[in-house]
Scaffold this active site. Structure first.
Site, PDB file in Angstrom:
ATOM      1  N   SER A 174     -49.833 -16.835 -24.097  1.00 61.04           N
ATOM      2  CA  SER A 174     -50.281 -15.990 -25.208  1.00 61.04           C
ATOM      3  C   SER A 174     -50.035 -14.538 -24.833  1.00 61.04           C
ATOM      4  O   SER A 174     -49.977 -14.198 -23.641  1.00 61.04           O
ATOM      5  CB  SER A 174     -51.784 -16.180 -25.449  1.00 61.04           C
ATOM      6  OG  SER A 174     -52.269 -15.221 -26.370  1.00 61.04           O
ATOM      7  N   LYS A 233     -54.900 -17.997 -20.155  1.00 61.62           N
ATOM      8  CA  LYS A 233     -53.498 -17.802 -20.527  1.00 61.62           C
ATOM      9  C   LYS A 233     -52.732 -17.050 -19.433  1.00 61.62           C
ATOM     10  O   LYS A 233     -51.542 -17.315 -19.203  1.00 61.62           O
ATOM     11  CB  LYS A 233     -53.401 -17.089 -21.871  1.00 61.62           C
ATOM     12  CG  LYS A 233     -53.938 -17.928 -23.043  1.00 61.62           C
ATOM     13  CD  LYS A 233     -53.179 -19.234 -23.204  1.00 61.62           C
ATOM     14  CE  LYS A 233     -53.566 -19.987 -24.459  1.00 61.62           C
ATOM     15  NZ  LYS A 233     -52.787 -21.222 -24.637  1.00 61.62           N
ATOM     16  N   TYR A 256     -60.480 -17.142 -22.530  1.00 62.47           N
ATOM     17  CA  TYR A 256     -59.155 -17.387 -23.123  1.00 62.47           C
ATOM     18  C   TYR A 256     -58.100 -16.542 -22.410  1.00 62.47           C
ATOM     19  O   TYR A 256     -57.045 -17.047 -21.990  1.00 62.47           O
ATOM     20  CB  TYR A 256     -59.197 -17.052 -24.623  1.00 62.47           C
ATOM     21  CG  TYR A 256     -57.895 -17.339 -25.352  1.00 62.47           C
ATOM     22  CD1 TYR A 256     -57.645 -18.614 -25.856  1.00 62.47           C
ATOM     23  CD2 TYR A 256     -56.932 -16.348 -25.553  1.00 62.47           C
ATOM     24  CE1 TYR A 256     -56.446 -18.891 -26.529  1.00 62.47           C
ATOM     25  CE2 TYR A 256     -55.748 -16.614 -26.218  1.00 62.47           C
ATOM     26  CZ  TYR A 256     -55.508 -17.890 -26.712  1.00 62.47           C
ATOM     27  OH  TYR A 256     -54.337 -18.160 -27.369  1.00 62.47           O
TER      28      TYR A 256
HETATM   29  P1  NAD Z   1     -54.528 -24.873 -33.847  1.00 67.75           P
HETATM   30  O1  NAD Z   1     -56.009 -24.820 -33.690  1.00 67.75           O
HETATM   31  O2  NAD Z   1     -53.921 -24.684 -35.180  1.00 67.75           O
HETATM   32  O3  NAD Z   1     -53.953 -26.234 -33.215  1.00 67.75           O
HETATM   33  C1  NAD Z   1     -54.344 -26.655 -31.938  1.00 67.75           C
HETATM   34  C2  NAD Z   1     -54.224 -28.166 -31.855  1.00 67.75           C
HETATM   35  O4  NAD Z   1     -54.594 -28.556 -30.526  1.00 67.75           O
HETATM   36  C3  NAD Z   1     -55.147 -28.915 -32.812  1.00 67.75           C
HETATM   37  O5  NAD Z   1     -54.415 -29.868 -33.571  1.00 67.75           O
HETATM   38  C4  NAD Z   1     -56.171 -29.584 -31.901  1.00 67.75           C
HETATM   39  O6  NAD Z   1     -56.639 -30.838 -32.392  1.00 67.75           O
HETATM   40  C5  NAD Z   1     -55.368 -29.741 -30.610  1.00 67.75           C
HETATM   41  N1  NAD Z   1     -56.233 -29.877 -29.437  1.00 67.75           N
HETATM   42  C6  NAD Z   1     -57.308 -29.120 -29.106  1.00 67.75           C
HETATM   43  N2  NAD Z   1     -57.876 -29.582 -27.985  1.00 67.75           N
HETATM   44  C7  NAD Z   1     -57.137 -30.648 -27.574  1.00 67.75           C
HETATM   45  C8  NAD Z   1     -57.229 -31.553 -26.493  1.00 67.75           C
HETATM   46  N3  NAD Z   1     -58.202 -31.460 -25.567  1.00 67.75           N
HETATM   47  N4  NAD Z   1     -56.302 -32.539 -26.385  1.00 67.75           N
HETATM   48  C9  NAD Z   1     -55.310 -32.661 -27.304  1.00 67.75           C
HETATM   49  N5  NAD Z   1     -55.183 -31.834 -28.373  1.00 67.75           N
HETATM   50  C10 NAD Z   1     -56.102 -30.844 -28.501  1.00 67.75           C
HETATM   51  O7  NAD Z   1     -53.993 -23.756 -32.802  1.00 67.75           O
HETATM   52  P2  NAD Z   1     -52.594 -22.960 -32.734  1.00 67.75           P
HETATM   53  O8  NAD Z   1     -52.809 -21.608 -33.247  1.00 67.75           O
HETATM   54  O9  NAD Z   1     -51.499 -23.794 -33.264  1.00 67.75           O
HETATM   55  O10 NAD Z   1     -52.484 -22.821 -31.143  1.00 67.75           O
HETATM   56  C11 NAD Z   1     -51.599 -23.599 -30.376  1.00 67.75           C
HETATM   57  C12 NAD Z   1     -51.460 -22.923 -29.027  1.00 67.75           C
HETATM   58  O11 NAD Z   1     -50.974 -21.598 -29.215  1.00 67.75           O
HETATM   59  C13 NAD Z   1     -52.776 -22.781 -28.252  1.00 67.75           C
HETATM   60  O12 NAD Z   1     -52.533 -22.972 -26.870  1.00 67.75           O
HETATM   61  C14 NAD Z   1     -53.164 -21.331 -28.527  1.00 67.75           C
HETATM   62  O13 NAD Z   1     -53.980 -20.786 -27.522  1.00 67.75           O
HETATM   63  C15 NAD Z   1     -51.800 -20.678 -28.538  1.00 67.75           C
HETATM   64  N6  NAD Z   1     -51.729 -19.381 -29.216  1.00 67.75           N
HETATM   65  C16 NAD Z   1     -52.140 -19.253 -30.502  1.00 67.75           C
HETATM   66  C17 NAD Z   1     -52.073 -18.005 -31.111  1.00 67.75           C
HETATM   67  C18 NAD Z   1     -52.523 -17.776 -32.532  1.00 67.75           C
HETATM   68  O14 NAD Z   1     -52.718 -16.607 -32.914  1.00 67.75           O
HETATM   69  N7  NAD Z   1     -52.704 -18.815 -33.349  1.00 67.75           N
HETATM   70  C19 NAD Z   1     -51.569 -16.917 -30.388  1.00 67.75           C
HETATM   71  C20 NAD Z   1     -51.146 -17.095 -29.075  1.00 67.75           C
HETATM   72  C21 NAD Z   1     -51.233 -18.343 -28.490  1.00 67.75           C
END
Ligand code: NAD
Length: 258
Positions: A148, A167, A163
């Site tokens: 991230s 990351k 968090y």
């Molecule tokens: P999201 O919440 O839309 O999707 C996350 C998915 O992970 C969900 O379907 C959830 O069921 C699954 N999940 C959670 N815990 C789990 C577990 N223990 N085992 C298996 N599956 C599990 O989130 P997103 O925004 O798509 O984020 C995806 C990744 O990107 C994450 O690592 C997040 O930290 C990272 N990220 C997101 C953003 C943002 O702004 N959305 C920015 C930077 C990084």
């Protein structure tokens, strides 16, 4: 073969964790559009099955859904075994599942800290090492981890020390594994997205109200779309990135540039 043909993933097999929705769903779609067969891995199996069906119908690829808690070693091992058995191998994976717990450090419980570190960092260790054991023994592979921009900056105004620390750990783990496996055919890279419009942000009662403030700080004035992360992951999974390992790719619309 031309560069675009070389970027395709025809014949490759992979999996994406946290792929039922959000960023994982979009990278899974991109991998399938590029020709790969893959597994949609998530805790939420009902949504994962729906996502697998949608991607299979849209791309004609073999897409399976697997329920797995990525913090559980036995479940991750069983998931990798199922991918290999049902798809016939494993060439790439995207360790993407993650959550964000927003709590002030002096109010955060140790259980909250542990949960965020476990889902965001322990899971990447488990996924990468278990997938790599197969890849190292079967001609190599490519691993992509979702870090991230929070590994590079401290987001404001929301408090999220666990968090951010998790990351930053993902990036150092990525670099460490890349060096350990560099001569053995397994590459490991990470992506560091900026704020992206997914359930994690759009459906969060603590984060959603902050979006206007983030956009005011963002050089592009908007959130990223999860689709905007697909092409970098296809590049990393494929055969035009064979000298790319141990790198982190910040995709944030220049948010961290100042
Ligand atoms: P999201 O919440 O839309 O999707 C996350 C998915 O992970 C969900 O379907 C959830 O069921 C699954 N999940 C959670 N815990 C789990 C577990 N223990 N085992 C298996 N599956 C599990 O989130 P997103 O925004 O798509 O984020 C995806 C990744 O990107 C994450 O690592 C997040 O930290 C990272 N990220 C997101 C953003 C943002 O702004 N959305 C920015 C930077 C990084």
């Amino acid at each position: 073969m031309g560069i675009i043909e070389m970027m395709r993933l025809d014949g490759k097999k992979g999996f994406v964790t946290g792929a039922a929705r959000g960023i994982g769903k979009c990278t899974a779609t991109a991998f399938a559009e590029a020709g790969a067969d893959l597994a949609i891995v998530d805790l939420d199996i009902a949504t994962a099955e729906q996502t697998a069906k949608e991607i299979a119908e849209a791309t004609g690829r073999k897409i399976i859904a697997i329920k797995c808690d990525v913090t559980n070693e036995a479940e991750v091992q069983a998931m990798v075994d199922e991918v290999v058995e049902k798809l016939g191998g494993l060439d790439f994976c995207h360790a993407n599942a993650g959550i964000c717990i927003n709590a002030a450090a002096d109010e955060m419980t140790f259980a909250q800290w542990r949960k965020n570190l476990s889902i965001n960092l322990d899971s990447v260790f488990l996924t990468d090492t278990i997938a790599a054991k197969y890849m190292l023994a079967h001609g190599g592979g490519s691993i992509i981890n979702t870090a991230s921009m929070s590994a590079h900056i401290v987001n404001v105004p929301q408090p999220q020390c666990a968090y951010n620390a998790s990351k930053a750990g993902v990036i150092q783990l990525t670099k460490s594994l890349a060096i350990e496996w560099a001569k053995r055919g397994v590459r490991v890279n990470s992506i560091s997205p900026g704020y992206i419009g997914t359930d994690l942000t759009l459906s969060s009662p603590t984060l959603q109200p902050l979006i206007a403030q983030w956009n005011a700080m963002a050089p592009m004035g908007r959130l990223g779309r999860p689709e905007e992360l697909g092409s970098i992951c296809v590049y990393l999974a494929g055969d035009t990135s064979t000298f790319t390992t141990g790198s982190d790719f910040i995709i944030d619309g220049a948010f961290t540039c100042f």
